[in-house]
Structures are given as C-alpha cells and as structure tokens.
Design an enzyme around this catalytic site. Structure first.
Site, mmCIF file in Angstrom:
data_model
loop_
_atom_site.group_PDB
_atom_site.id
_atom_site.type_symbol
_atom_site.label_atom_id
_atom_site.label_comp_id
_atom_site.label_asym_id
_atom_site.label_seq_id
_atom_site.Cartn_x
_atom_site.Cartn_y
_atom_site.Cartn_z
ATOM 1 N N ASP A 54 0.862 -1.188 0.000
ATOM 2 C CA ASP A 54 0.000 0.000 0.000
ATOM 3 C C ASP A 54 0.897 1.235 0.000
ATOM 4 O O ASP A 54 1.595 1.504 0.975
ATOM 5 C CB ASP A 54 -0.897 -0.025 1.244
ATOM 6 C CG ASP A 54 -1.969 1.058 1.217
ATOM 7 O OD1 ASP A 54 -1.989 1.864 0.269
ATOM 8 O OD2 ASP A 54 -2.801 1.089 2.147
ATOM 9 N N ASP A 97 -4.078 6.877 -3.688
ATOM 10 C CA ASP A 97 -3.912 5.828 -2.676
ATOM 11 C C ASP A 97 -4.372 4.512 -3.305
ATOM 12 O O ASP A 97 -5.541 4.370 -3.673
ATOM 13 C CB ASP A 97 -4.774 6.184 -1.456
ATOM 14 C CG ASP A 97 -4.584 5.211 -0.300
ATOM 15 O OD1 ASP A 97 -3.799 4.260 -0.441
ATOM 16 O OD2 ASP A 97 -5.247 5.400 0.739
ATOM 17 N N HIS A 147 -12.114 5.664 2.481
ATOM 18 C CA HIS A 147 -12.171 7.033 3.005
ATOM 19 C C HIS A 147 -12.127 8.050 1.882
ATOM 20 O O HIS A 147 -11.624 7.766 0.783
ATOM 21 C CB HIS A 147 -10.996 7.278 3.964
ATOM 22 C CG HIS A 147 -9.675 6.840 3.411
ATOM 23 N ND1 HIS A 147 -8.863 7.667 2.655
ATOM 24 C CD2 HIS A 147 -9.024 5.646 3.468
ATOM 25 C CE1 HIS A 147 -7.769 7.010 2.298
ATOM 26 N NE2 HIS A 147 -7.838 5.766 2.769
ATOM 27 N N HIS A 169 -7.086 11.240 4.942
ATOM 28 C CA HIS A 169 -8.406 10.883 5.489
ATOM 29 C C HIS A 169 -9.190 12.172 5.667
ATOM 30 O O HIS A 169 -9.026 12.881 6.651
ATOM 31 C CB HIS A 169 -8.260 10.147 6.831
ATOM 32 C CG HIS A 169 -7.564 8.830 6.719
ATOM 33 N ND1 HIS A 169 -6.836 8.273 7.756
ATOM 34 C CD2 HIS A 169 -7.472 7.939 5.703
ATOM 35 C CE1 HIS A 169 -6.335 7.107 7.368
ATOM 36 N NE2 HIS A 169 -6.708 6.888 6.130
ATOM 37 N N GLU A 209 -11.347 0.805 -0.544
ATOM 38 C CA GLU A 209 -10.490 -0.308 -0.156
ATOM 39 C C GLU A 209 -11.266 -1.292 0.704
ATOM 40 O O GLU A 209 -12.143 -0.906 1.487
ATOM 41 C CB GLU A 209 -9.249 0.184 0.601
ATOM 42 C CG GLU A 209 -9.512 0.973 1.849
ATOM 43 C CD GLU A 209 -8.228 1.476 2.505
ATOM 44 O OE1 GLU A 209 -7.223 0.734 2.490
ATOM 45 O OE2 GLU A 209 -8.241 2.603 3.019
ATOM 46 N N GLU A 240 -7.220 -1.942 -3.241
ATOM 47 C CA GLU A 240 -7.682 -0.556 -3.108
ATOM 48 C C GLU A 240 -7.455 0.217 -4.405
ATOM 49 O O GLU A 240 -6.467 0.013 -5.098
ATOM 50 C CB GLU A 240 -6.907 0.119 -1.972
ATOM 51 C CG GLU A 240 -7.235 1.580 -1.758
ATOM 52 C CD GLU A 240 -6.428 2.198 -0.621
ATOM 53 O OE1 GLU A 240 -6.848 3.230 -0.084
ATOM 54 O OE2 GLU A 240 -5.359 1.631 -0.284
#
Length: 474
Positions: free
Chosen positions: A235, A246, A315, A323, A348, A455
């Site tokens: 990640d 992300d 998120h 976030h 994710e 994700e």
C-alpha cells in the site's frame, strides 16, 4: 567557364542521380563481403544490350514507433515472479510502451510533455437520478473546469502504475522488506521528480504481512524477510500538489491463498461499481460485505470463511489530507451520509481468515501531523526542532521513522543531505503526547490468520466516475 543551359541541366541531373545512388552509412554496414567485392570490381552486368549496372536491393531496418516527445516506444514482455492474481496480460515493463526505459528512469512528466496523462477507467454513476449527467451541457462544462485537478491526479496515478509495475519485477521470496521499500520509494521519488510538498510520496510504503492488515513498514534495524507462504499487502501513494493517489494490492506466491485474494479483489470491484454521486455510504458497505463473505478458503485441511474486517474502511481524500472526513464501510449498517460530486475516494476492502476485527499492536512506524493540530507551546528544544522539520518536509502528509533517519530527512529538495534527525524518539513521543502528531500503529487481527487488501482511488466527476489508479495488473 560559362555553361549553356542544356549543359547546366545535364550536370544537375547527374549530380542528383549520384546523390540518389549514394548508400547511407547504415546500408553500407549491412552489405556482405561478397557484395562489397563485386562493388570493388567496378563491373556491371549488361542488361538489354546496354552497359548499365544492375543495382542490388538493399535491406532497410524497420523504424521503431516513437512515443510522445520523440522517445522510442517498446513492446512489454517481462513477467513477475509468480505473483498470484496478476493477469497474464500484465507485464512488469508495461511502461516501455510510453517510451520509458527498463528499469524506469525517465520522469513521467517527460514522457507526456503535452501534459495529457492517460485517463483512468470510466464508469457511469449508479442510480436513475444520475442518468442525465452524461449528456448535460452544464455538467460537461463543470467537468472541463476541473481539468487541471484531474491532470494532477492522473499524473500521480501514472507514476503509481509505473512504480508498482517496477516493484512487481523484484518482489519475490527472500527479499528484505527494508530493501524492497527503499527501492520502491526511491523509484517513486525519481519518477515523480520529488519537490518536497509540491510532489512526492503520499505516505510510507505499507508492507503488512499475514495477520497484520495495515500500517506496517519496517523501522530502522528491522531485518524481516518475505517468505513464500506470506501474504503481504503493498500500500503506497503518490501526490502532486497535495492530490494523493492511494492504491494497494496483495502479494502472495502460494496458490492456496487464491480464494482469499479473489474475495477481496471482487469485493473492491463491487465497492467501486456501487459508489457514486448521491449513493449512501452504508449501501457501499452492504454490497461489499455480500460479495466478500460469499467466499471461503481451505488452509491445511480446514475451511475458513472469508470475513470483512469490520473496523477498517475506505475514506474520502482531500488536498494534503489522506483521510478527509468520510469513511466508506465494508460491512452493512454504517453511515447514511451520501457521496457528493467532485469528491475523491479511496475504495479499499480488507478480508481475513481470522475474527474480522483488528486492534493496534506492535511497534509504531507510521506518523502524521493532525490536519487541525492545536497550537501547543513546546518546552523541549528537540521537540521544537523536530516539529519544524516535520512542518517543512511533510506538512500534514504521513511519514515514518525510516524517512527521518535518511540523510535528506525525507526530502532532498528541502533538506539537501543535511536533514537526518538524530536522537528524535523522545521528541516524537512528546509531539504525540500533546496531540500535534498522531501515531498510527500496525493494525492486527489474531495471530496465525491471513489478511488481504485491494484498493483503488476514484474521482466522482460531474459526468462520470473515473477509477484513476486502474492498471493492467488490477
């Protein structure tokens, strides 16, 4: 000497014929010794009763196609070291189709000098109420107004794709996790052309193994080595002007983990398909859980149901804020808040063979300054010095202890080779205690279980939904 017009014309024709007949340097090199010998005799073969020489056909090399900016493109062909669930059509050198080198060394911005980066996967927004968006002139105009932001996100996404393709070429059993992370992060900095807070790494590379689901990266002195039977979650993020991409995938080599990876991958795809403008967050979680928990995996003769890790979420993402406030659950019964236009989300999902609930455990490696950190008077000089370094180097982006101990302290652009922090642990603890810095310890399920993660980052554009981080690999 004065020439007549006829003589002048005849001389020009002879000069032109000589120029046409003159072989290029490459063609001369390609001639065989036999051909050169014949040419040296100066004798031609008579044809049709005339003394003209017969020309031999010369082979020409095929010109390679050129990518944007005049860079020569190639055909991808290299495979990874047995990573599970990576399609056969995905190659670790996929970036060479854009003219990138192998391994990649050219900054992505130079591969796309017109600043038009590859568009992600386009999907329509769900719900009947969104059907007008594709043809609405107003929404299209709104969409065009955001082009500069979209290009930054696509730029970061293309860097992410090339870095992870490169990473898949060297991730294999026996590699030391510290070496793996440093190679991946070094390539991330190189391809994005790291410029401190302007562009660089979005957050530390997570390489959580087995029962550790997230937020683990090796600290200095950690000698953990990847094993064949491990299940590792990679990640990492890339950011351009605070626009963070992300994206994560799971690494496994043993085919017995395929059902676990398939469950999580399919659940993530379902979450992406369900998400959209005016969709309730709880509806996304319900759809994800239904798919995830329809799978089971057999390990050592025992069957385990695949469970969602119910206290881990997707998120929303904001500028310089990984976030941004909204959480996307992966189980039913969550928040009824709706997704909105122009928002950016990390969708994710996490699956496990354990209890489906994680706790904070092990030594902390991830830290991040609170986005709305209070002003707290600091007494310790070392705390003031460390906070000053964090503010100018990372801002509100996440960082890790490995970066603080680099010679550049996390950014060569900002600190040069004099950024290394020493004797900082007490100061870091002090900043955490007063609430300026938030620690993010590893998140663990029960020991002995296995967890997986997939994700993607999506943009909720006014006219459509764009999965910006989509690649050939997943």
């Amino acid at each position: 000497i004065t020439m007549t017009a006829a003589e002048e014309q005849q001389q020009q024709q002879q000069a032109a014929a000589a120029t046409e007949d003159k072989p290029t340097e490459e063609e001369e090199n390609q001639k065989s010794d036999d051909e050169e010998g014949k040419a040296g005799n100066g004798e031609g073969t008579a044809e049709n009763g005339e003394g003209g020489a017969v020309k031999k056909k010369k082979k020409r090399k095929k010109k390679k196609k050129k990518a944007a900016g005049g860079i020569t493109a190639g055909t991808p062909s290299k495979k990874n070291h047995g990573l599970r669930l990576i399609p056969e059509t995905a190659f670790t050198d996929s970036y060479i189709k854009y003219g990138q080198t192998e391994p990649p060394t050219i900054p992505v911005s130079k591969l796309f000098e017109n600043k038009t980066y590859p568009v992600g996967e386009i999907q329509t927004h769900p719900l009947e109420s969104n059907s007008f968006r594709e043809t609405s002139a107003e929404k299209r105009a709104h969409d065009r107004m955001q082009d500069d932001i979209y290009e930054k996100v696509r730029h970061a996404s293309e860097v992410h794709r090339q870095v992870r393709s490169y990473a898949q070429s060297f991730i294999k059993p026996g590699i030391k996790l510290t070496d793996m992370c440093e190679m991946l992060e070094g390539k991330n900095r190189e391809l994005v052309v790291e410029e401190g807070l302007g562009r660089g790494i979005g957050f530390p590379t997570g390489c959580s193994i087995n029962h550790v689901a997230a937020h683990y990266t090796p600290n200095p002195g950690d000698d953990t080595v990847l094993q064949y039977d491990d299940v590792m979650k990679i990640d990492f993020g890339t950011q351009i002007d605070g626009r963070i991409v992300d994206c994560a995938f799971t690494v496994a080599f043993n085919p017995r983990y395929d059902p676990l990876l398939e469950a999580v991958k399919e659940a993530t795809e379902t979450g992406i398909k369900t998400a959209g403008i005016d969709v309730r967050l709880c509806d996304v979680g319900e759809a994800v859980q239904e798919v995830m928990e329809s799978y089971e995996v057999e390990l050592d003769g025992k069957t385990f149901p695949v469970k969602c890790i119910r206290n881990l979420n997707g998120h929303s993402i904001g500028p310089y804020c990984i976030h941004a406030g909204k959480s996307v659950p992966i189980v039913k019964g969550g928040d009824t808040t709706k997704m909105e236009e122009d928002e950016m989300y990390a969708i994710e999902t996490f699956g496990t063979t354990g209890r489906g609930y994680i706790i904070e455990d092990l030594e902390c490696s991830h830290y991040m300054k609170n986005f709305q950190a209070p002003h707290v008077p600091l007494r310790l000089p070392r705390s003031k010095k460390l906070l000053s370094h964090i503010n100018k180097t990372f801002g509100t982006l996440a960082f890790c202890r490995r970066w603080l101990e680099r010679e550049d302290g996390g950014s060569f652009t900002i600190n040069g080779s004099k950024g290394k922090q020493e004797k900082y642990l007490g100061a870091l603890k002090n900043l955490c205690d007063v609430g300026i810095i938030q620690p993010y310890p590893p998140l663990c399920d029960v020991k002995g279980c296995y967890t997986a993660q997939y994700e993607h980052t999506i943009l909720l554009r006014p006219t459509c939904k764009e999965v910006v981080s989509r690649g050939d690999d997943y």
